[in-house]
Scaffold this motif. Structure first.
Motif, PDB file in Angstrom:
ATOM      1  N   ASN A   1      15.987   7.201  -6.717  1.00  0.00           N
ATOM      2  CA  ASN A   1      14.763   7.399  -5.952  1.00  0.00           C
ATOM      3  C   ASN A   1      13.811   6.249  -6.244  1.00  0.00           C
ATOM      4  O   ASN A   1      13.641   5.859  -7.399  1.00  0.00           O
ATOM      5  N   ALA A   2      13.197   5.718  -5.209  1.00  0.00           N
ATOM      6  CA  ALA A   2      12.362   4.527  -5.380  1.00  0.00           C
ATOM      7  C   ALA A   2      10.975   4.722  -4.780  1.00  0.00           C
ATOM      8  O   ALA A   2      10.782   5.514  -3.863  1.00  0.00           O
ATOM      9  N   LEU A   3      10.037   3.981  -5.343  1.00  0.00           N
ATOM     10  CA  LEU A   3       8.674   3.930  -4.810  1.00  0.00           C
ATOM     11  C   LEU A   3       8.341   2.470  -4.526  1.00  0.00           C
ATOM     12  O   LEU A   3       8.558   1.610  -5.370  1.00  0.00           O
ATOM     13  N   TRP A   4       7.836   2.210  -3.335  1.00  0.00           N
ATOM     14  CA  TRP A   4       7.450   0.851  -2.939  1.00  0.00           C
ATOM     15  C   TRP A   4       5.965   0.891  -2.611  1.00  0.00           C
ATOM     16  O   TRP A   4       5.542   1.603  -1.711  1.00  0.00           O
ATOM     17  N   SER A   5       5.168   0.153  -3.354  1.00  0.00           N
ATOM     18  CA  SER A   5       3.723   0.196  -3.140  1.00  0.00           C
ATOM     19  C   SER A   5       3.205  -1.115  -2.553  1.00  0.00           C
ATOM     20  O   SER A   5       3.700  -2.202  -2.875  1.00  0.00           O
ATOM     21  N   TYR A   6       2.217  -0.978  -1.686  1.00  0.00           N
ATOM     22  CA  TYR A   6       1.527  -2.117  -1.074  1.00  0.00           C
ATOM     23  C   TYR A   6       0.099  -2.172  -1.596  1.00  0.00           C
ATOM     24  O   TYR A   6      -0.402  -1.221  -2.188  1.00  0.00           O
ATOM     25  N   ASP A   7      -0.560  -3.285  -1.325  1.00  0.00           N
ATOM     26  CA  ASP A   7      -1.941  -3.407  -1.766  1.00  0.00           C
ATOM     27  C   ASP A   7      -2.885  -2.579  -0.907  1.00  0.00           C
ATOM     28  O   ASP A   7      -3.843  -2.002  -1.397  1.00  0.00           O
ATOM     29  N   LEU A   8      -2.597  -2.485   0.393  1.00  0.00           N
ATOM     30  CA  LEU A   8      -3.479  -1.787   1.331  1.00  0.00           C
ATOM     31  C   LEU A   8      -2.682  -0.888   2.267  1.00  0.00           C
ATOM     32  O   LEU A   8      -1.502  -1.140   2.532  1.00  0.00           O
ATOM     33  N   GLN A   9      -3.344   0.127   2.793  1.00  0.00           N
ATOM     34  CA  GLN A   9      -2.696   0.981   3.783  1.00  0.00           C
ATOM     35  C   GLN A   9      -2.329   0.182   5.025  1.00  0.00           C
ATOM     36  O   GLN A   9      -1.278   0.405   5.636  1.00  0.00           O
ATOM     37  N   ALA A  10      -3.168  -0.771   5.399  1.00  0.00           N
ATOM     38  CA  ALA A  10      -2.880  -1.609   6.568  1.00  0.00           C
ATOM     39  C   ALA A  10      -1.599  -2.407   6.370  1.00  0.00           C
ATOM     40  O   ALA A  10      -0.812  -2.587   7.302  1.00  0.00           O
ATOM     41  N   SER A  11      -1.376  -2.872   5.140  1.00  0.00           N
ATOM     42  CA  SER A  11      -0.146  -3.616   4.836  1.00  0.00           C
ATOM     43  C   SER A  11       1.074  -2.725   5.010  1.00  0.00           C
ATOM     44  O   SER A  11       2.091  -3.130   5.573  1.00  0.00           O
ATOM     45  N   LEU A  12       0.971  -1.491   4.522  1.00  0.00           N
ATOM     46  CA  LEU A  12       2.070  -0.534   4.665  1.00  0.00           C
ATOM     47  C   LEU A  12       2.391  -0.306   6.136  1.00  0.00           C
ATOM     48  O   LEU A  12       3.554  -0.347   6.543  1.00  0.00           O
ATOM     49  N   ASN A  13       1.362  -0.066   6.936  1.00  0.00           N
ATOM     50  CA  ASN A  13       1.568   0.253   8.350  1.00  0.00           C
ATOM     51  C   ASN A  13       2.168  -0.904   9.141  1.00  0.00           C
ATOM     52  O   ASN A  13       2.833  -0.693  10.155  1.00  0.00           O
ATOM     53  N   ILE A  14       1.957  -2.116   8.665  1.00  0.00           N
ATOM     54  CA  ILE A  14       2.511  -3.291   9.348  1.00  0.00           C
ATOM     55  C   ILE A  14       3.888  -3.656   8.805  1.00  0.00           C
ATOM     56  O   ILE A  14       4.830  -3.908   9.562  1.00  0.00           O
ATOM     57  N   GLN A  15       4.018  -3.654   7.475  1.00  0.00           N
ATOM     58  CA  GLN A  15       5.221  -4.180   6.849  1.00  0.00           C
ATOM     59  C   GLN A  15       6.427  -3.247   6.940  1.00  0.00           C
ATOM     60  O   GLN A  15       7.557  -3.709   7.080  1.00  0.00           O
ATOM     61  N   VAL A  16       6.226  -1.943   6.834  1.00  0.00           N
ATOM     62  CA  VAL A  16       7.369  -1.031   6.880  1.00  0.00           C
ATOM     63  C   VAL A  16       8.102  -1.118   8.221  1.00  0.00           C
ATOM     64  O   VAL A  16       9.330  -1.278   8.250  1.00  0.00           O
TER      65      VAL A  16
END
Length: 218
Positions: free
Chosen positions: A117-132
């Motif tokens: 099981n893995a966790l991948w964290s971004y600096d910002l929510q906006a980064s998550l919404n774009i990068q995923v």
């Protein structure tokens, strides 16, 4: 490990399997429904590293679905990030040098072949919404197609991606702090309430001071 390339560094950080997490994994191995790889259960770290290099050569791709060019310098990075004998790795470099790509493929290897099981964290929510959707999902779809597996659960979700019983969860560490919170770390989404076997921290150098502290304790 720290890899530098000229200037304009962008940091990547991974926290690997601690002794405490290893005990939890062994308990999951004893569960008949678990899908933990025997390589993880045995702690065969050399075999895990070699398996990743073989897997990425067959199933790995970039965001355009093109096979990855495993040049010698890139294989060296892949070997380092896949070596569980190294507790933490940091990868720094200029843009477009395969930092996100190498870790994305390693994430897929961890959940699809190792059952972690893995966790991948971004600096910002906006980064998550774009990068995923743009960086993770196309690579994941190509990986699963080459692995001859059906689309994973949560494949269209920006926060959850599941293959079998193994789950990758995406979160972010920073929220918009108010004036009263100035100087204090902020943790966004699920960052402070989740436990995983392996942690990926993208754009680590962009995190607010202390924002990733809850992750390391998980």
């Amino acid at each position: 490990m720290r890899i530098h390339a000229d200037k304009s560094f962008v940091n990547y950080e991974l926290n690997y399997i601690s002794p405490k997490r290893r005990k939890r994994i062994k308990k999951r191995v004893s569960n008949k429904t678990a899908q933990i790889s025997p390589l993880v259960a045995k702690g065969d770290y050399v075999a895990i590293r070699e398996s990743f290099l073989s897997a990425i050569a067959i199933k790995g791709s970039n965001e355009r679905g093109e096979p990855i060019k495993l040049l010698p310098w890139f294989q060296e990075i892949l070997s380092a990030i896949a070596d569980f004998r190294i507790g933490e790795t940091y990868v720094s470099g200029t843009a477009q040098t395969g930092k996100t790509l190498s870790h994305t493929n390693f994430l897929l290897f961890c959940i699809e072949e190792l059952g972690l099981n893995a966790l991948w964290s971004y600096d910002l929510q906006a980064s998550l919404n774009i990068q995923v959707p743009s960086n993770f999902r196309p690579v994941a779809e190509e990986w699963l197609k080459k692995a001859d597996k059906a689309e994973a659960r949560g494949a269209k979700n920006n926060t959850i991606f599941q293959i079998g019983s193994a789950t990758a969860q995406f979160t972010y560490v920073s929220t918009s702090a108010t004036k009263s919170q100035k100087g204090k770390a902020a943790a966004g989404g699920i960052a402070v309430g989740v436990s995983r076997d392996i942690i990926f921290k993208e754009e680590r150098s962009q995190y607010p001071l202390g924002a990733d502290a809850p992750l390391a304790r998980r």
